[in-house]
Scaffold this active site. Structure first.
Site, PDB file in Angstrom:
ATOM      1  N   GLY A   1      11.784   2.733   5.120  1.00 12.27           N
ATOM      2  CA  GLY A   1      11.450   4.480   4.929  1.00 12.27           C
ATOM      3  C   GLY A   1       9.899   4.470   5.150  1.00 12.27           C
ATOM      4  O   GLY A   1       9.580   3.770   6.166  1.00 12.27           O
ATOM      5  N   SER A   2       9.433   5.425   4.785  1.00 13.11           N
ATOM      6  CA  SER A   2       8.083   5.718   5.219  1.00 13.11           C
ATOM      7  C   SER A   2       6.956   5.159   4.500  1.00 13.11           C
ATOM      8  O   SER A   2       7.248   4.069   3.640  1.00 13.11           O
ATOM      9  CB  SER A   2       7.817   7.492   4.486  1.00 13.11           C
TER      10      SER A   2
ATOM     11  N   GLU B   1      10.258  -2.281   5.588  1.00 12.84           N
ATOM     12  CA  GLU B   1      10.373  -1.894   6.999  1.00 12.84           C
ATOM     13  C   GLU B   1      10.181  -0.635   6.931  1.00 12.84           C
ATOM     14  O   GLU B   1      10.806   0.302   6.596  1.00 12.84           O
ATOM     15  CB  GLU B   1      11.829  -2.247   7.570  1.00 12.84           C
TER      16      GLU B   1
ATOM     17  N   ARG C   1       4.324   5.680   2.883  1.00 18.64           N
ATOM     18  CA  ARG C   1       4.234   6.227   1.445  1.00 18.64           C
ATOM     19  C   ARG C   1       5.182   5.754   0.638  1.00 18.64           C
ATOM     20  O   ARG C   1       4.693   5.119  -0.308  1.00 18.64           O
ATOM     21  CB  ARG C   1       4.094   7.614   1.533  1.00 18.64           C
TER      22      ARG C   1
ATOM     23  N   CYS D   1      12.342   4.595  13.562  1.00 19.67           N
ATOM     24  CA  CYS D   1      11.127   4.040  13.185  1.00 19.67           C
ATOM     25  C   CYS D   1      10.431   3.236  14.416  1.00 19.67           C
ATOM     26  O   CYS D   1       9.306   3.229  14.617  1.00 19.67           O
ATOM     27  CB  CYS D   1      11.316   3.108  12.152  1.00 19.67           C
TER      28      CYS D   1
ATOM     29  N   GLY E   1       7.143   3.153   0.843  1.00 19.88           N
ATOM     30  CA  GLY E   1       6.961   1.527   0.802  1.00 19.88           C
ATOM     31  C   GLY E   1       5.619   1.132  -0.120  1.00 19.88           C
ATOM     32  O   GLY E   1       5.806   0.083  -0.656  1.00 19.88           O
TER      33      GLY E   1
END
Length: 498
Positions: free
Chosen positions: A233-234, A255, A236, A289, A238
């Protein structure tokens, strides 16, 4: 044409998802036309979910790895049988065009095949011992329950990357999908349940699905009974997961965001480059991504390349991803569109010129026209990942300058160069070249194959999923020493006589 929500519900019924999943508080919404399939029931007892996963681990780790691989082989068969339905559901819920939905399910099938082979190749090492009559070896053991937190843009493939490896490694799986794409997760789990039924002797709750919002993911990530959290994900998100898991000394496999660049040199094949840029920058409506976000072009060819790209962008078919010929589907929601519009406004404030695109398409759902923006420098907005189809174009005069520009962002996922120069290609791939986890020559930054470990550096999180030796993240390493002599020598010549 049937509403996307009604079509999704029909597919769920065909795949065996029952009515019990409905009647809760979690809304569903298709980005294709804004229609809702209804409210989903959320998972309430997370403690019980983890407890069941721990119990399943005690049984599953005793099953030989090749036998565990048989379950994943059966999953691959079930996915092949349900490929068209599941791919269609990916299109309806995530907004991907038909070929991308089919490609995502094929990616799941491919990782099943990879994991089946892996189940007979979980190799350790033998190590020479300095002590007579001793041998040393290194082995890999099952780790425990694995939590998979997946993102909306690859709603099923990322689960498969993690789950297939975890299962052959001896680990049960708990899956917390994005609250934006729960229907594809329910369908995938129904397909897995069929494989488990055919397998016959898998422990109950070997794989569990948690439906809910961010709070559910946060609670699971904090649970010390889960040794590994794999989160996609983002950046933020992570960072929050990493701090939560690190606080209990668990492992996290992250990731996260990418701000991927393509360097185009004077020797590049521009016909190839244009095709690669078009898919990399606008595929999945810029919501990968690995989407191409920065185009770094030598100043001598920049005007010609931008003119060709502008012509290509002006003919891009934007619309319902179910329709033949459409190449650009919707953004996932209004928040994504707001981010798109805000970034474009900031780019103009920071000296940029919008060359093409950037406006909304007037239809149900959230549709925008992909934008190209020429920038005078790599300003703040360029260094930020906006999850939408915006391509920033910058120029350079010296190849080392281009590589430095590519590396001068917080993210480090994917990168590429288009060149016919061996020197430039090899410099780009050298230790002083690209600082990303993925580096390509004469192909775009997106479309990775499952055979290679996938992931990146810096704010991308440092994790690796899918192929190569990424399986080691799902296991614990153990160094073993066996004394088959009748003496007890100590290492390093230490003497201790009693």
């Amino acid at each position: 044409m049937m509403t996307a929500a009604n079509e999704a519900k029909a597919i769920l019924q065909r795949l065996g998802v029952g009515e019990a999943v409905w009647g809760g508080a979690l809304p569903t919404r298709s980005p294709v036309d804004g229609s809702s399939a209804g409210l989903l029931a959320e998972t309430s007892d997370l403690d019980a979910v983890v407890a069941r996963s721990v119990e399943a681990f005690h049984q599953w780790k005793r099953v030989p790895a090749p036998r565990r691989g048989e379950l994943v082989r059966l999953l691959g068969e079930e996915l092949r049988a349900s490929k068209d339905d599941l791919a269609r559901l990916v299109t309806l819920e995530a907004g991907k065009i038909v070929s991308e939905g089919l490609g995502e399910v094929q990616e799941m099938i491919d990782i099943c095949d990879f994991a089946v082979g892996l189940s007979r190749q979980i190799y350790g090492l033998t190590i020479a011992s300095e002590r007579p009559g001793h041998h040393m070896r290194e082995t890999w053991q099952p780790l425990g329950p694995v939590l998979v937190i997946s993102a909306f843009n690859f709603p099923v493939a990322v689960w498969a990357w993690n789950a297939c490896l975890a299962l052959v490694c001896g680990d049960p799986v708990i899956w917390k999908p994005s609250e934006k794409t729960p229907l594809t997760a329910l369908a995938t789990h129904a397909i897995l349940d069929r494989a488990i039924a055919r397998f016959g002797d898998a422990p109950e709750e070997l794989s569990q699905l948690v439906i809910g919002g961010r709070e559910a993911g946060e609670a699971l990530a904090a649970d010390a009974r889960i040794p590994l959290v794999s989160a996609t994900g983002s950046t933020r998100m992570g960072k929050a997961v990493a701090q939560t898991v690190a606080a209990r000394l668990g492992r996290s496999l992250l990731e996260l965001g990418g701000n991927n660049a393509m360097i185009v040199t004077p020797s590049a094949d521009l016909d190839m480059a244009v095709r690669a840029i078009a898919f990399s920058a606008v595929g999945t409506a810029g919501q990968r991504c690995t989407t191409l976000r920065r185009l770094l072009v030598h100043e001598s060819i920049a005007d010609a390349l931008v003119a060709r790209l502008t012509a290509a962008y002006e003919t891009l078919p934007v619309g319902d991803p179910r329709e033949a010929g459409v190449l650009v589907g919707p953004l996932v929601d209004d928040a994504a569109a707001h981010g798109f519009e805000t970034a474009l406004a900031q780019a103009v404030e920071q000296g940029g010129e919008v060359v093409v695109g950037g406006d909304r398409v007037d239809r149900d759902g959230v549709y925008v026209r992909p934008a190209i923006v020429r920038m005078p420098a790599q300003s703040a907005v360029v260094q930020h990942e906006t999850f939408a189809p915006i391509l920033y174009v910058l120029t350079w005069s010296d190849f080392d300058e281009a590589v430095a520009m590519q590396n001068a962002v917080p993210q480090g996922l994917s990168s590429c160069v288009f060149t016919d120069s061996v020197r430039e290609a090899e410099a780009f791939l050298s230790a002083w070249g690209s600082d990303c986890g993925i580096a390509n020559v004469n192909i775009g930054p997106s479309g990775a194959e499952i055979g290679g470990a996938f992931g990146g550096e810096k704010e991308t999180g440092g994790g690796r999923e899918s192929g190569s030796d990424a399986w080691k993240a799902y296991m614990r390493r153990q160094t073993q020493t066996v004394n088959f002599s009748r003496d007890l020598p100590l290492a390093q010549g230490v003497k201790f006589e009693v």
